[in-house]
Design a protein around this motif. Sequence first.
Motif, PDB file in Angstrom:
ATOM      1  N   ILE A 214      12.940  11.856  74.535  1.00 32.08           N
ATOM      2  CA  ILE A 214      14.073  12.003  74.262  1.00 32.08           C
ATOM      3  C   ILE A 214      15.161  12.288  75.570  1.00 32.08           C
ATOM      4  CG2 ILE A 214      15.530  14.013  73.096  1.00 32.08           C
ATOM      5  CD1 ILE A 214      13.061  14.641  71.642  1.00 32.08           C
ATOM      6  N   SER A 215      16.112  11.374  75.848  1.00 29.12           N
ATOM      7  CA  SER A 215      17.265  11.556  76.936  1.00 29.12           C
ATOM      8  C   SER A 215      17.999  12.291  76.661  1.00 29.12           C
ATOM      9  CB  SER A 215      17.542  10.163  76.739  1.00 29.12           C
ATOM     10  OG  SER A 215      18.633  10.241  77.879  1.00 29.12           O
ATOM     11  N   VAL A 216      18.351  13.294  77.540  1.00 29.76           N
ATOM     12  CA  VAL A 216      19.372  14.301  77.445  1.00 29.76           C
ATOM     13  C   VAL A 216      20.282  14.326  78.784  1.00 29.76           C
ATOM     14  CG1 VAL A 216      17.884  15.864  75.854  1.00 29.76           C
ATOM     15  CG2 VAL A 216      17.756  15.876  78.596  1.00 29.76           C
ATOM     16  N   ALA A 217      21.303  14.934  78.600  1.00 33.09           N
ATOM     17  CA  ALA A 217      21.934  15.440  79.704  1.00 33.09           C
ATOM     18  C   ALA A 217      22.798  14.250  80.536  1.00 33.09           C
ATOM     19  CB  ALA A 217      21.256  16.180  80.862  1.00 33.09           C
ATOM     20  N   GLU A 218      22.535  13.082  80.437  1.00 34.87           N
ATOM     21  CA  GLU A 218      23.104  11.981  81.264  1.00 34.87           C
ATOM     22  C   GLU A 218      23.419  10.797  80.171  1.00 34.87           C
ATOM     23  OE1 GLU A 218      21.170  12.606  85.671  1.00 34.87           O
ATOM     24  OE2 GLU A 218      20.530  10.750  84.433  1.00 34.87           O
ATOM     25  N   THR A 219      24.261  10.138  80.497  1.00 38.17           N
ATOM     26  CA  THR A 219      24.233   8.639  79.881  1.00 38.17           C
ATOM     27  C   THR A 219      22.958   7.779  79.780  1.00 38.17           C
ATOM     28  OG1 THR A 219      26.633   8.771  80.216  1.00 38.17           O
ATOM     29  CG2 THR A 219      25.647   6.629  79.293  1.00 38.17           C
ATOM     30  N   LEU A 220      22.636   7.290  78.697  1.00 42.10           N
ATOM     31  CA  LEU A 220      21.264   6.518  78.802  1.00 42.10           C
ATOM     32  C   LEU A 220      21.812   5.197  78.976  1.00 42.10           C
ATOM     33  CD1 LEU A 220      18.318   6.147  78.697  1.00 42.10           C
ATOM     34  CD2 LEU A 220      18.564   6.112  75.959  1.00 42.10           C
ATOM     35  N   SER A 221      21.732   4.327  79.843  1.00 43.13           N
ATOM     36  CA  SER A 221      22.104   2.937  79.852  1.00 43.13           C
ATOM     37  C   SER A 221      21.168   2.330  79.024  1.00 43.13           C
ATOM     38  CB  SER A 221      22.124   2.538  81.243  1.00 43.13           C
ATOM     39  OG  SER A 221      21.206   2.607  81.949  1.00 43.13           O
ATOM     40  N   PRO A 222      21.610   0.723  78.871  1.00 40.04           N
ATOM     41  CA  PRO A 222      20.633  -0.068  78.080  1.00 40.04           C
ATOM     42  C   PRO A 222      19.371  -0.320  79.123  1.00 40.04           C
ATOM     43  CG  PRO A 222      22.864  -0.756  77.721  1.00 40.04           C
ATOM     44  CD  PRO A 222      22.777   0.638  78.586  1.00 40.04           C
ATOM     45  N   GLU A 223      19.829  -0.401  80.270  1.00 38.78           N
ATOM     46  CA  GLU A 223      18.931  -1.021  81.344  1.00 38.78           C
ATOM     47  C   GLU A 223      17.762   0.251  81.452  1.00 38.78           C
ATOM     48  OE1 GLU A 223      22.277  -0.558  83.852  1.00 38.78           O
ATOM     49  OE2 GLU A 223      21.987  -0.715  82.049  1.00 38.78           O
ATOM     50  N   ASP A 224      18.083   1.206  81.526  1.00 41.34           N
ATOM     51  CA  ASP A 224      17.046   2.433  81.589  1.00 41.34           C
ATOM     52  C   ASP A 224      16.412   2.585  80.164  1.00 41.34           C
ATOM     53  OD1 ASP A 224      17.772   3.246  83.917  1.00 41.34           O
ATOM     54  OD2 ASP A 224      18.876   4.857  83.651  1.00 41.34           O
ATOM     55  N   ALA A 225      16.992   2.359  79.192  1.00 43.07           N
ATOM     56  CA  ALA A 225      16.406   2.501  77.697  1.00 43.07           C
ATOM     57  C   ALA A 225      15.267   1.447  77.605  1.00 43.07           C
ATOM     58  CB  ALA A 225      17.540   2.288  76.822  1.00 43.07           C
ATOM     59  N   ALA A 226      15.642   0.193  78.233  1.00 43.25           N
ATOM     60  CA  ALA A 226      14.617  -0.812  78.180  1.00 43.25           C
ATOM     61  C   ALA A 226      13.490  -0.490  79.019  1.00 43.25           C
ATOM     62  CB  ALA A 226      15.067  -2.265  78.663  1.00 43.25           C
ATOM     63  N   LEU A 227      13.544  -0.042  80.260  1.00 42.95           N
ATOM     64  CA  LEU A 227      12.679   0.282  81.073  1.00 42.95           C
ATOM     65  C   LEU A 227      11.660   1.425  80.465  1.00 42.95           C
ATOM     66  CD1 LEU A 227      11.283   0.257  83.887  1.00 42.95           C
ATOM     67  CD2 LEU A 227      13.136   2.019  84.766  1.00 42.95           C
ATOM     68  N   ILE A 228      12.383   2.397  79.865  1.00 42.07           N
ATOM     69  CA  ILE A 228      11.544   3.497  79.398  1.00 42.07           C
ATOM     70  C   ILE A 228      10.590   3.204  78.163  1.00 42.07           C
ATOM     71  CG2 ILE A 228      11.695   5.904  78.364  1.00 42.07           C
ATOM     72  CD1 ILE A 228      14.421   6.122  80.134  1.00 42.07           C
TER      73      ILE A 228
END
Length: 426
Positions: A214-228
Motif C-alpha cells: 500500500i502506497s501512502v503519503a506521496e504521489t505514486l508514479s506509474p514508473e514506481d508502481a511498475a517497479l514495485i
Amino acid sequence: MSLTAFLHSRHGRGFASRARIEAHHAAAFRRFRAQVMPRSPFYRGMADLPLEALPRMDKARLMAHFSAINTCGIDRDRAMQIAIRAEASRDFRPLIGDVSVGLSTGTSGQRGLFLATPRERRLWAAIMLGRYWPELWRRQRVAFFMRADNALYRSLSNALVRFAFFDLLSPFEAHLPRLAELNPSVLIAPARILALLAERQAAGGLALAPRRVISVAETLSPEDAALIERAFGIRVDQVYQATEGVLAMTCRLGHLHLNERWLRIDRDVIDRATGAFCPIVHDFTRESLPILNYRLDDVLIPDPEPCPCGCASQRIARIEGREDDMLWWTSATGPRLVTSEAIRTAIACLPQALRDYRVIQRGAVLHLWLDGAAWGTEAALRTGLAAMARRLGCTLPELAFHHGLPPETGAKRRRIRVEPETPVSR
C-alpha cells in the motif's frame, strides 16, 4: 459503527448512483449539525447555515482557530507542545486524556495538528482493516513506514495484527534486518520507500512476500508502481490520506475512488480542459476537530469513466501534486496546464530509460535533472517536450539540463515541482 465500517469496507460494493451518494451526504450532515457542531465553540452558532456558507478553511485558518474549533476543549499551544516533544523524542505515546495528537508538515512545510479520539481511531482502523486485511483467518504482520507514529496508526494492532512502525527519520539501511525478520504480510510506505525496497528485493537483498503493498503519503508514479509490482509480484494499492482525512482509496479492482461514504468532497476546478480540481473536504466522521469546507492545495485529475467495480464514487485518474507545483505554460489563449502525465510521457519515450529525474520550473526556465544512463539524451528529450508543447498549443519554456539529482527540499519526494528563481549550479 466500527463493525459497520469494517463490513462496508470489506464486503460493500459502494454506492450504485450519484443520487444515493448525495442522499447519504445530506443525512450525514444533518446528524453532524445536530450532534457535533453544537459541541464546537467555533461552529455552534453556525449549525443552521448551509454547508457552502460555512467559513472556508485551510491549514493556516484551522490552526489559528484550533482551540475553538475542536470539541475536546484542547488548547492549541498545549497540543503543539506535546506534538513537538513527541517529534523530538520519537516517543509518540503521550495523549491528552484519551485523545491522540499528531503533527503534520505536509509538502508545504506548514505545521498542522490533528486529533483522534478512541472512537475515531477505531473507525479508521475498521475502514483500513476491512479494505486491506488480506485473509481474515490469518494473523497479519504490518510494516508501516512513516515520518511519525501515532496512536491512530497503532489502532491497527489487535490479537490478529502485529503492527510494526518504521521511523523514516532513521537510516534506511538500519530498518532492513528488522523488516526481514518481520517479513510483513502487509507493507505500507510512501512511494519512494516502496521503490527503494523494490530495488533491494529485485537485487536479491530482500526476500519479502507481502500479500498487500500500500502506497501512502506521496504521489505514486506509474514508473514506481511498475517497479514495485515487478519486485513483489502483486498490485500496489493506494491510500490518499491527508491530515484532513482519508480522501481516497483503491477499490477491489485497483482504481482510486474518492472516499465518499465518509466524506463529501466538492471541487474547486482550476483547469476546465482536464477537470483538474482542488478538493474541498467535509468530513462527517471527524468529531474531535471538525473538518468542514476545507480546501486542500492538492490537485486531483478526475477519471470520467465509470468503474467496473460498480461503485459510483468519483474515480480519480491520478493525484497530480500540489497546486503550487502545477506547470502553467503560455499559450495564445492564456496559461495552459501541463500535467505531470504529459511530462512523464515525454520522458518515457526517451531511447534510454531514466533511473530517476526531477523537473523543476524556476521562473521562465524549466530545469531537468537526469539521473543514470539517460544522461546524453537531452536532444531527444528537448524534441519530445517541444512536440508535446505543440500538441497542447503552448510555448516550450527555456530548458536547462543537469546531471544527477538536486537536493530534496522536503520530507516528501516531488519529481515535478515549481520553485522560486535561484541560481543553479550546472
